[in-house]
Design a protein around this motif. Structure first.
Motif, PDB file in Angstrom:
ATOM      1  N   LYS A  85       0.831  -1.214   0.000  1.00 46.40           N
ATOM      2  CA  LYS A  85       0.000   0.000   0.000  1.00 46.40           C
ATOM      3  C   LYS A  85       0.859   1.254   0.000  1.00 46.40           C
ATOM      4  O   LYS A  85       0.542   2.238  -0.655  1.00 46.40           O
TER       5      LYS A  85
ATOM      6  N   ILE B 162       2.705  10.832   6.089  1.00 43.86           N
ATOM      7  CA  ILE B 162       1.246  10.914   5.889  1.00 43.86           C
ATOM      8  C   ILE B 162       0.549  10.712   7.235  1.00 43.86           C
ATOM      9  O   ILE B 162       1.078  10.056   8.125  1.00 43.86           O
ATOM     10  N   ASN B 163      -0.649  11.266   7.324  1.00 46.37           N
ATOM     11  CA  ASN B 163      -1.464  10.983   8.498  1.00 46.37           C
ATOM     12  C   ASN B 163      -1.955   9.541   8.427  1.00 46.37           C
ATOM     13  O   ASN B 163      -2.397   9.077   7.365  1.00 46.37           O
ATOM     14  N   ASP B 164      -1.865   8.833   9.564  1.00 41.13           N
ATOM     15  CA  ASP B 164      -2.330   7.444   9.622  1.00 41.13           C
ATOM     16  C   ASP B 164      -3.839   7.413   9.403  1.00 41.13           C
ATOM     17  O   ASP B 164      -4.581   8.248   9.936  1.00 41.13           O
ATOM     18  N   ILE B 165      -4.291   6.444   8.639  1.00 44.03           N
ATOM     19  CA  ILE B 165      -5.720   6.337   8.316  1.00 44.03           C
ATOM     20  C   ILE B 165      -6.544   5.924   9.547  1.00 44.03           C
ATOM     21  O   ILE B 165      -7.750   6.174   9.603  1.00 44.03           O
TER      22      ILE B 165
ATOM     23  N   ASN C 203       7.373  -0.900  14.248  1.00 46.02           N
ATOM     24  CA  ASN C 203       6.971  -2.286  14.464  1.00 46.02           C
ATOM     25  C   ASN C 203       7.743  -3.143  13.462  1.00 46.02           C
ATOM     26  O   ASN C 203       7.646  -2.920  12.254  1.00 46.02           O
TER      27      ASN C 203
ATOM     28  N   GLY D 160       3.383  -6.582  15.488  1.00 45.41           N
ATOM     29  CA  GLY D 160       2.253  -5.752  15.055  1.00 45.41           C
ATOM     30  C   GLY D 160       2.445  -5.081  13.711  1.00 45.41           C
ATOM     31  O   GLY D 160       1.602  -4.278  13.309  1.00 45.41           O
TER      32      GLY D 160
ATOM     33  N   THR E 172       1.958  -4.511  10.025  1.00 47.22           N
ATOM     34  CA  THR E 172       0.921  -4.956   9.079  1.00 47.22           C
ATOM     35  C   THR E 172       1.241  -4.549   7.645  1.00 47.22           C
ATOM     36  O   THR E 172       0.731  -5.144   6.706  1.00 47.22           O
ATOM     37  N   VAL E 173       2.052  -3.497   7.481  1.00 42.27           N
ATOM     38  CA  VAL E 173       2.451  -3.074   6.131  1.00 42.27           C
ATOM     39  C   VAL E 173       3.962  -3.286   6.040  1.00 42.27           C
ATOM     40  O   VAL E 173       4.726  -2.674   6.808  1.00 42.27           O
TER      41      VAL E 173
ATOM     42  N   HIS F  91       8.368   1.834   8.077  1.00 44.46           N
ATOM     43  CA  HIS F  91       7.799   3.152   8.381  1.00 44.46           C
ATOM     44  C   HIS F  91       7.973   3.434   9.871  1.00 44.46           C
ATOM     45  O   HIS F  91       7.997   2.528  10.696  1.00 44.46           O
TER      46      HIS F  91
ATOM     47  N   HIS G 178       6.313   5.426  13.083  1.00 47.40           N
ATOM     48  CA  HIS G 178       5.103   6.072  13.595  1.00 47.40           C
ATOM     49  C   HIS G 178       5.526   7.233  14.496  1.00 47.40           C
ATOM     50  O   HIS G 178       6.268   7.014  15.458  1.00 47.40           O
TER      51      HIS G 178
HETATM   52  P1  5GP Z   1       2.203  -1.154  11.193  1.00 43.97           P
HETATM   53  O1  5GP Z   1       1.130  -1.893  11.944  1.00 43.97           O
HETATM   54  O2  5GP Z   1       2.611  -1.913   9.936  1.00 43.97           O
HETATM   55  O3  5GP Z   1       3.362  -0.729  12.017  1.00 43.97           O
HETATM   56  O4  5GP Z   1       1.529   0.202  10.739  1.00 43.97           O
HETATM   57  C1  5GP Z   1       0.784   0.335   9.582  1.00 43.97           C
HETATM   58  C2  5GP Z   1      -0.039   1.574   9.757  1.00 43.97           C
HETATM   59  O5  5GP Z   1      -0.490   1.973   8.478  1.00 43.97           O
HETATM   60  C3  5GP Z   1      -1.271   1.388  10.630  1.00 43.97           C
HETATM   61  O6  5GP Z   1      -1.238   2.303  11.710  1.00 43.97           O
HETATM   62  C4  5GP Z   1      -2.427   1.639   9.678  1.00 43.97           C
HETATM   63  O7  5GP Z   1      -3.504   2.331  10.301  1.00 43.97           O
HETATM   64  C5  5GP Z   1      -1.786   2.471   8.592  1.00 43.97           C
HETATM   65  N1  5GP Z   1      -2.376   2.326   7.270  1.00 43.97           N
HETATM   66  C6  5GP Z   1      -2.703   1.147   6.655  1.00 43.97           C
HETATM   67  N2  5GP Z   1      -3.191   1.392   5.434  1.00 43.97           N
HETATM   68  C7  5GP Z   1      -3.171   2.743   5.260  1.00 43.97           C
HETATM   69  C8  5GP Z   1      -3.544   3.593   4.197  1.00 43.97           C
HETATM   70  O8  5GP Z   1      -4.010   3.167   3.130  1.00 43.97           O
HETATM   71  N3  5GP Z   1      -3.380   4.937   4.383  1.00 43.97           N
HETATM   72  C9  5GP Z   1      -2.859   5.446   5.540  1.00 43.97           C
HETATM   73  N4  5GP Z   1      -2.751   6.776   5.600  1.00 43.97           N
HETATM   74  N5  5GP Z   1      -2.499   4.669   6.567  1.00 43.97           N
HETATM   75  C10 5GP Z   1      -2.643   3.326   6.431  1.00 43.97           C
END
Ligand code: 5GP
Length: 115
Positions: free
Chosen positions: A5, A28-31, A86, A92, A94-95, A99, A101
């Protein structure tokens, strides 16, 4: 690595609320924000997870840290923010595109490292 993504957001194929961009990264702002300020700092060059970074990535990793501090200042939260990475599904993630936070604007339990 798979086209995540975040690669699509960097390519402009998925819209995102961008708060910062330079040659090496976007923010970017987190969704799904976990705090009033929840910004993701994402390198344009994909690295799946922090543990996959190599010595060649040293300058980029430093750049991300400096950018995070500058973005926090730009958002007015440089006095109190957390920077979280993460690494791996078990932690935790997920992407699978590295990145950072930036979390701010909520109280952090005194003395606690995380949470
Ligand atoms: P992780 O869990 O991998 O450390 O963080 C992934 C973050 O990406 C999560 O906080 C999730 O809310 C955010 N996220 C996932 N998909 C999108 C998206 O399409 N747009 C934005 N702005 N944030 C996203």
């Amino acid at each position: 690595m798979a086209d995540t993504k975040f690669a699509k957001i960097i390519a402009g194929e998925i819209p995102a609320d961008k708060v910062y961009e330079d040659e090496h990264c976007i923010a970017i702002n987190d969704i799904n924000p976990q705090a009033p300020v929840h910004v993701l700092v994402i390198p344009k060059q994909p690295i799946e997870k922090l543990a996959d970074a190599r010595p060649d990535d040293q300058a980029l990793l430093g750049h991300l840290m400096l950018a995070a501090g500058n973005i926090a200042r730009q958002l007015g939260v440089d006095d109190a923010f957390r920077l979280i990475v993460n690494n791996g599904a078990g932690a935790g993630q997920t992407v699978f595109h590295l990145h950072l936070h930036i979390i701010a604007g909520r109280s952090f339990a005194e003395g606690k490292m995380v949470g």
